[in-house]
Design a protein around this motif. Structure first.
Motif, short mmCIF file in Angstrom:
data_model
loop_
_atom_site.label_atom_id
_atom_site.label_comp_id
_atom_site.label_asym_id
_atom_site.label_seq_id
_atom_site.Cartn_x
_atom_site.Cartn_y
_atom_site.Cartn_z
N ASP A 46 -6.66 -3.92 -6.85
CA ASP A 46 -6.88 -4.97 -7.84
C ASP A 46 -5.77 -5.01 -8.88
O ASP A 46 -5.46 -6.07 -9.42
CB ASP A 46 -8.23 -4.74 -8.56
CG ASP A 46 -9.41 -5.00 -7.65
OD1 ASP A 46 -9.24 -5.68 -6.62
OD2 ASP A 46 -10.52 -4.50 -7.96
N SER A 47 -5.15 -3.86 -9.13
CA SER A 47 -4.15 -3.77 -10.21
C SER A 47 -2.89 -4.59 -9.97
O SER A 47 -2.11 -4.81 -10.90
CB SER A 47 -3.76 -2.31 -10.44
OG SER A 47 -3.21 -1.75 -9.26
N VAL A 48 -2.68 -5.08 -8.73
CA VAL A 48 -1.47 -5.87 -8.47
C VAL A 48 -1.79 -7.33 -8.17
O VAL A 48 -0.90 -8.12 -7.84
CB VAL A 48 -0.64 -5.27 -7.32
CG1 VAL A 48 -0.23 -3.84 -7.64
CG2 VAL A 48 -1.37 -5.33 -5.98
N GLN A 49 -3.05 -7.71 -8.28
CA GLN A 49 -3.44 -9.06 -7.87
C GLN A 49 -2.94 -10.15 -8.81
O GLN A 49 -2.95 -11.34 -8.47
CB GLN A 49 -4.96 -9.15 -7.71
CG GLN A 49 -5.53 -8.25 -6.63
CD GLN A 49 -4.84 -8.43 -5.29
OE1 GLN A 49 -4.81 -9.53 -4.75
NE2 GLN A 49 -4.25 -7.37 -4.75
N GLU A 85 0.82 -1.21 0.00
CA GLU A 85 0.00 0.00 0.00
C GLU A 85 0.86 1.26 0.00
O GLU A 85 0.47 2.28 -0.59
CB GLU A 85 -0.96 -0.06 1.18
CG GLU A 85 -2.00 -1.16 0.98
CD GLU A 85 -2.79 -1.52 2.23
OE1 GLU A 85 -2.74 -0.74 3.22
OE2 GLU A 85 -3.47 -2.56 2.24
N LEU A 86 2.03 1.20 0.64
CA LEU A 86 2.97 2.33 0.55
C LEU A 86 3.35 2.59 -0.91
O LEU A 86 3.41 3.74 -1.35
CB LEU A 86 4.25 2.03 1.34
CG LEU A 86 4.29 2.25 2.85
CD1 LEU A 86 5.68 1.94 3.37
CD2 LEU A 86 3.90 3.67 3.22
N CYS A 87 3.61 1.51 -1.65
CA CYS A 87 3.99 1.65 -3.06
C CYS A 87 2.87 2.30 -3.86
O CYS A 87 3.13 3.15 -4.73
CB CYS A 87 4.32 0.27 -3.65
SG CYS A 87 5.85 -0.46 -3.02
N VAL A 88 1.64 1.91 -3.57
CA VAL A 88 0.50 2.47 -4.29
C VAL A 88 0.38 3.97 -3.98
O VAL A 88 0.18 4.78 -4.88
CB VAL A 88 -0.80 1.73 -3.90
CG1 VAL A 88 -2.01 2.40 -4.56
CG2 VAL A 88 -0.71 0.27 -4.32
N TYR A 89 0.51 4.32 -2.72
CA TYR A 89 0.38 5.73 -2.33
C TYR A 89 1.48 6.58 -2.97
O TYR A 89 1.26 7.75 -3.30
CB TYR A 89 0.43 5.85 -0.81
CG TYR A 89 -0.22 7.11 -0.28
CD1 TYR A 89 -1.60 7.22 -0.18
CD2 TYR A 89 0.55 8.19 0.13
CE1 TYR A 89 -2.21 8.36 0.30
CE2 TYR A 89 -0.05 9.36 0.62
CZ TYR A 89 -1.42 9.43 0.71
OH TYR A 89 -2.01 10.57 1.18
N LEU A 90 2.65 5.97 -3.16
CA LEU A 90 3.76 6.69 -3.79
C LEU A 90 3.65 6.67 -5.31
O LEU A 90 4.34 7.41 -6.01
CB LEU A 90 5.08 6.06 -3.35
CG LEU A 90 6.37 6.82 -3.63
CD1 LEU A 90 6.34 8.22 -3.02
CD2 LEU A 90 7.57 6.04 -3.10
#
Length: 265
Positions: A35-38, A13-18
């Motif tokens: 969903d985009s990393v599943q 989730e840190l990666c997504v926020y960044l």
């Protein structure tokens, strides 16, 4: 672009926020958002990562964690194999901001990280300023685990989230991140809300009726007023910026008249 592997949901989730989820090449078994990393390869549950598989994938950087007891063995294995990694162990909302900056620095994205942290801290400040105007803070009991009872102490993001939403954690004076409590302690403190966010357990598997049947609990204010709530574990138990999504929901639950202007989309 760097090839990143995340070993726990909060790091994903840190990666997504960044905004670097496109650099992820693998994730742990429990990273269920977004969903985009599943579709990415899985490297095992966060307490028992397959470090041999991690090594085979040849990452440029692995994002490890110490947020759950037992994760230490993942670190030892990463060190033994010489795999480049960062380790995060945030206890507070500010620690999460610092982890974003650390990740941004490691990826050569200092400016983007600074912008993300500015947005994150601005959101927190908005809730803080509103919460200060609320005279009656609502007592909250957070439950992380039912047998034995575990609850966050004062050194935890949920104590901060409670205050930002116009409430307070009934165990906020205990100087620890996670504490084992006795059912009688909760009963005597008589919280206005019982908030169930059992770590790793989906709300569909939580039975609030069993909680109500604990000795003496049927007479507690929260049970009498039917203020026992099941909360989404990912929005309250993971140390990532998604905690602010949980904050919004909690603020609207406790004081909708005060926080409506901050949560209207």
């Amino acid at each position: 672009m760097m090839k990143i592997i995340s070993l726990c949901p909060s790091n994903t989730e840190l990666c997504v926020y960044l905004g670097v989820e496109d650099q992820l090449i693998a994730i742990d078994d429990y990273s269920d958002w977004p969903d985009s990393v599943q579709h990415l390869p899985r490297v095992g549950p966060d307490l028992s990562i397959n470090v041999d598989l991690v090594a085979e994938l040849k990452p440029d950087l692995v994002l490890a964690s110490l947020s759950v007891p037992g994760m230490e063995k993942n670190l030892i294995a990463l060190q033994d194999q010489g795999i480049p990694h960062l380790t995060f162990n945030p206890q507070s909302l500010d620690d999460i901001a610092k982890d974003l900056l650390t990740l941004g620095d490691a990826l050569g994205m200092e400016t983007r990280a600074a912008e993300a942290v500015h947005a994150y801290r601005t959101r927190i400040t908005q809730f803080e300023e509103t919460a200060k105007k609320i005279e009656q803070k609502i007592p909250l009991y957070w439950e992380w685990w039912p047998k034995p009872l575990f609850s966050p102490g004062g050194v935890n993001w949920l104590t901060e989230i409670s205050r930002l939403a116009g409430g307070y954690n009934i165990f906020e004076t205990i100087d620890a991140a996670s504490i084992q409590v006795q059912p009688d302690d909760v009963r005597k403190l008589d919280p206005a809300f019982i908030l169930l966010a059992w770590v790793g357990i989906p709300t569909s598997k939580v039975n609030p009726e069993l909680v109500k049947k604990r000795p003496g609990w049927k007479d507690m204010s929260a049970v009498q007023q039917e203020q026992l709530r099941l909360l989404e574990e990912p929005l309250y138990c993971r140390p990532s910026p998604r905690l602010l999504d949980g904050l919004e929901k909690l603020a609207l639950l406790l004081h909708p008249e005060h926080f409506q202007h901050l949560t209207a989309k």
